[in-house]
Design a protein around this motif. Sequence first.
Motif, PDB file in Angstrom:
ATOM      1  N   UNK A  81       1.093  -9.389   3.597  1.00 11.08           N
ATOM      2  CA  UNK A  81      -0.219  -9.870   3.299  1.00 11.08           C
ATOM      3  C   UNK A  81      -0.841  -9.858   1.990  1.00 11.08           C
ATOM      4  N   UNK A  82       0.205  -9.341   0.978  1.00  8.69           N
ATOM      5  CA  UNK A  82       0.086  -9.571  -0.200  1.00  8.69           C
ATOM      6  C   UNK A  82       0.444 -11.013  -0.715  1.00  8.69           C
ATOM      7  N   UNK A  83       1.131 -11.519   0.061  1.00 11.97           N
ATOM      8  CA  UNK A  83       1.560 -12.942  -0.333  1.00 11.97           C
ATOM      9  C   UNK A  83       0.881 -14.075   0.777  1.00 11.97           C
ATOM     10  N   UNK A  84       0.127 -13.593   1.848  1.00  8.30           N
ATOM     11  CA  UNK A  84      -0.484 -14.467   2.602  1.00  8.30           C
ATOM     12  C   UNK A  84      -1.788 -14.075   3.298  1.00  8.30           C
ATOM     13  N   UNK A  85      -2.297 -12.985   2.790  1.00  8.00           N
ATOM     14  CA  UNK A  85      -3.399 -12.306   3.172  1.00  8.00           C
ATOM     15  C   UNK A  85      -4.707 -12.735   2.397  1.00  8.00           C
ATOM     16  N   UNK A  86      -5.723 -11.934   2.348  1.00  4.17           N
ATOM     17  CA  UNK A  86      -6.800 -12.268   1.566  1.00  4.17           C
ATOM     18  C   UNK A  86      -6.679 -11.937   0.086  1.00  4.17           C
ATOM     19  N   UNK A  87      -7.356 -12.934  -0.740  1.00  4.39           N
ATOM     20  CA  UNK A  87      -7.362 -12.601  -2.164  1.00  4.39           C
ATOM     21  C   UNK A  87      -7.657 -11.732  -2.621  1.00  4.39           C
ATOM     22  N   UNK A  88      -6.814 -11.010  -3.577  1.00  2.00           N
ATOM     23  CA  UNK A  88      -7.224  -9.920  -4.604  1.00  2.00           C
ATOM     24  C   UNK A  88      -7.416 -10.408  -6.162  1.00  2.00           C
ATOM     25  N   UNK A  89      -6.371 -11.217  -6.497  1.00  2.00           N
ATOM     26  CA  UNK A  89      -6.472 -12.033  -7.552  1.00  2.00           C
ATOM     27  C   UNK A  89      -6.199 -13.362  -7.148  1.00  2.00           C
ATOM     28  N   UNK A  90      -6.371 -14.474  -8.270  1.00  2.00           N
ATOM     29  CA  UNK A  90      -5.976 -15.773  -8.173  1.00  2.00           C
ATOM     30  C   UNK A  90      -4.437 -16.178  -7.856  1.00  2.00           C
ATOM     31  N   UNK A  91      -3.487 -14.933  -8.028  1.00  2.00           N
ATOM     32  CA  UNK A  91      -2.423 -15.154  -7.915  1.00  2.00           C
ATOM     33  C   UNK A  91      -1.620 -14.121  -7.113  1.00  2.00           C
ATOM     34  N   UNK A  92      -2.541 -13.350  -6.479  1.00  2.00           N
ATOM     35  CA  UNK A  92      -2.233 -12.123  -5.671  1.00  2.00           C
ATOM     36  C   UNK A  92      -3.075 -11.835  -4.443  1.00  2.00           C
ATOM     37  N   UNK A  93      -2.497 -11.556  -3.373  1.00  2.37           N
ATOM     38  CA  UNK A  93      -3.289 -11.068  -2.207  1.00  2.37           C
ATOM     39  C   UNK A  93      -3.494  -9.627  -1.904  1.00  2.37           C
ATOM     40  N   UNK A 112      -6.623 -17.793   2.888  1.00  2.00           N
ATOM     41  CA  UNK A 112      -7.154 -18.286   1.789  1.00  2.00           C
ATOM     42  C   UNK A 112      -6.294 -19.814   1.489  1.00  2.00           C
ATOM     43  N   UNK A 113      -6.175 -20.543   2.555  1.00  2.00           N
ATOM     44  CA  UNK A 113      -5.626 -21.679   2.463  1.00  2.00           C
ATOM     45  C   UNK A 113      -6.444 -22.858   2.761  1.00  2.00           C
ATOM     46  N   UNK A 114      -7.567 -22.585   2.946  1.00  2.00           N
ATOM     47  CA  UNK A 114      -8.742 -23.832   3.037  1.00  2.00           C
ATOM     48  C   UNK A 114      -9.021 -24.448   1.542  1.00  2.00           C
ATOM     49  N   UNK A 115      -8.581 -25.536   1.502  1.00  7.39           N
ATOM     50  CA  UNK A 115      -8.591 -26.332   0.167  1.00  7.39           C
ATOM     51  C   UNK A 115     -10.243 -26.512  -0.036  1.00  7.39           C
ATOM     52  N   UNK A 173       7.046  -9.136  -7.979  1.00  4.63           N
ATOM     53  CA  UNK A 173       7.513 -10.497  -8.189  1.00  4.63           C
ATOM     54  C   UNK A 173       7.559 -11.401  -7.162  1.00  4.63           C
ATOM     55  N   UNK A 174       8.203 -11.437  -6.074  1.00  7.41           N
ATOM     56  CA  UNK A 174       7.979 -12.416  -4.973  1.00  7.41           C
ATOM     57  C   UNK A 174       6.630 -12.705  -4.585  1.00  7.41           C
ATOM     58  N   UNK A 175       5.947 -11.602  -4.188  1.00 10.66           N
ATOM     59  CA  UNK A 175       4.783 -11.978  -3.697  1.00 10.66           C
ATOM     60  C   UNK A 175       3.532 -12.775  -4.503  1.00 10.66           C
ATOM     61  N   UNK A 176       3.772 -12.833  -5.769  1.00 14.86           N
ATOM     62  CA  UNK A 176       2.814 -13.251  -6.539  1.00 14.86           C
ATOM     63  C   UNK A 176       3.134 -14.809  -6.693  1.00 14.86           C
ATOM     64  N   UNK A 180       0.853 -17.634  -4.852  1.00 15.02           N
ATOM     65  CA  UNK A 180       0.301 -18.492  -5.882  1.00 15.02           C
ATOM     66  C   UNK A 180       0.466 -20.029  -5.355  1.00 15.02           C
ATOM     67  N   UNK A 181       1.573 -20.176  -4.724  1.00 13.88           N
ATOM     68  CA  UNK A 181       1.953 -21.609  -4.136  1.00 13.88           C
ATOM     69  C   UNK A 181       1.725 -21.797  -2.572  1.00 13.88           C
ATOM     70  N   UNK A 182       1.941 -20.534  -1.920  1.00 12.56           N
ATOM     71  CA  UNK A 182       1.946 -20.863  -0.319  1.00 12.56           C
ATOM     72  C   UNK A 182       0.560 -20.306   0.124  1.00 12.56           C
ATOM     73  N   UNK A 183       0.450 -19.109  -0.248  1.00 14.10           N
ATOM     74  CA  UNK A 183      -0.710 -18.179   0.261  1.00 14.10           C
ATOM     75  C   UNK A 183      -2.246 -18.499   0.053  1.00 14.10           C
ATOM     76  N   UNK A 184      -2.538 -19.692  -0.769  1.00 14.05           N
ATOM     77  CA  UNK A 184      -3.820 -19.813  -1.097  1.00 14.05           C
ATOM     78  C   UNK A 184      -4.135 -19.399  -2.582  1.00 14.05           C
ATOM     79  N   UNK A 185      -3.224 -19.410  -3.382  1.00 15.51           N
ATOM     80  CA  UNK A 185      -3.592 -18.839  -4.676  1.00 15.51           C
ATOM     81  C   UNK A 185      -3.909 -20.047  -5.448  1.00 15.51           C
ATOM     82  N   UNK A 186      -3.936 -20.044  -6.873  1.00 12.70           N
ATOM     83  CA  UNK A 186      -4.440 -20.894  -7.788  1.00 12.70           C
ATOM     84  C   UNK A 186      -3.506 -22.164  -7.823  1.00 12.70           C
ATOM     85  N   UNK A 187      -2.199 -21.929  -7.766  1.00 16.41           N
ATOM     86  CA  UNK A 187      -1.272 -23.177  -7.643  1.00 16.41           C
ATOM     87  C   UNK A 187      -1.450 -23.898  -6.642  1.00 16.41           C
TER      88      UNK A 187
END
Length: 489
Positions: A81-93, A112-115, A173-176, A180-187
């Motif tokens: 859920x740090x990688x694919x859960x609700x947003x905590x920071x723009x790069x971390x769940x 967090x994947x809603x564009x 490291x990995x969860x960030x 960021x890239x898959x779970x709905x982060x800023x990237x």
Amino acid sequence: MAAEQIAYTVKEFAPAVPGWLNKGDNAWQMTASTLVGIQSMPGLVILYASIVKKKWAVNSAFMALYAFAAVLICWVLLCYRMAFGDELLPFWGKGAPALGQKYLLGRAKVPESKHRGYNDVDDITEPLYPMATLVYFQFTFAAITLILLAGSVLGRMNIRAWMAFVPLWLIFSYTVGAFSLWGGGFLYHWGVIDYSGGYVIHLSSGIAGLTAAYWVGPRLKCDRERFPPNNVLLMLAGAGLLWMGWSGFNGGAPYAANIDSSIAVLNTNVCAATSLLVWTSLDVVFFGKPSVVGAVQGMMTGLACITPGAGLVQSWAAIVMGMLSGSIPWVSMMVLHKKCSLLQKVDDALGVFHTHAVAGLLGGLLTGLLAEPDQCKLILPFDTRGAFYGGNGGVQFLKQIVAALFVITWNVVSTSIILLFVRLFIPLRMPDNQLEIGDDAAHGEEAYALWGDGEKYDPTQHGWHTSQFSEVAAPSPYVNGARGVTINL
């Protein structure tokens, strides 16, 4: 026909088959998860055990085995859920357990994947299978990332330090990168493309591996100078499992058994084959003979390169990517490595920087050039294309560069901090007297009850323990270093 109607009618009332469940997608996703899991266990376990010197076979295999188990427990307790859960920071769940029955049996969803900001696009990642399937599928990616990283520090890292490093690197490291890239982060919302892990997995593991190798320190001088595989045929078996498992690696990325999954599987294998052939050809041209180890490295670079764009490029582009992934990492390993003082100083045992970081970066940039617009529409909720197709393709290429810089920077910094922290309590490198012995010193076990570690036969060191019923036979003129025993009946 009547039987089919009954079957599809009953499913609506079966508690285990809710209306949103697509059995085909669920079956394929679980199959893909198993294929990716097999890449690590036993694929990389076998590959690592056989590609190193005999005295490091057990230690290398155990590092992979431990990482696979440790990542799974950390994944379900906190990290999914740090990688694919609700947003905590723009790069971390927000970290939380993924163990509850209600959570795991509900429909899978990446919240967090809603564009946002793409012409009223209302799209969210919500596959047609339960959350339990998605949790396990993504675990296999996290596990293989740590195992790939381990390839850089084989043959000298303190096993206790490795046991502490694995959960910390997964968390910080990995969860960030994954969020960021898959779970709905800023990237992700910026539109960066990483189809199946060219950046999240390969660039991350290669950069983190090189960083870890720097802090852990080098192998013994004798091991750096001579580190022959102890079993080339077994190495090929592990490499074969890795290659075949990649169909699940990239074929499972769309989260469905759809047409994009099919093209991803084909492109994966086309690129890997092309890269292997190009790498082998370069070995023949410059060294006079094909190398089996080199062929395996070429296979890996092809698989890593196609990963960020496997379902987004045309099959002719997969051949182009294979040609480049079989040549550019070859040059970086065989030429640039020998001229760069930093790469010479850092002891990357299996060349993970070249086979994964260079290849993963190359694939991410080539995806920014070759991503085909119509194929992008199959799974991406917004209009995008590679630079070769005009339009906003040039901007996409720049986004790929920025994302790569973020991943590289984060992994260098986070890996360094984690290892410096671990070093406060546990030495990162085994002492030299244990490095001289290897597995027996680290685990009290040896892979083979045989003499030899790539060296030639010496009767003063490798003499047979003979009995009254046996005598050592004369050396065979046909086998270099091998000896037989004649039994007196």
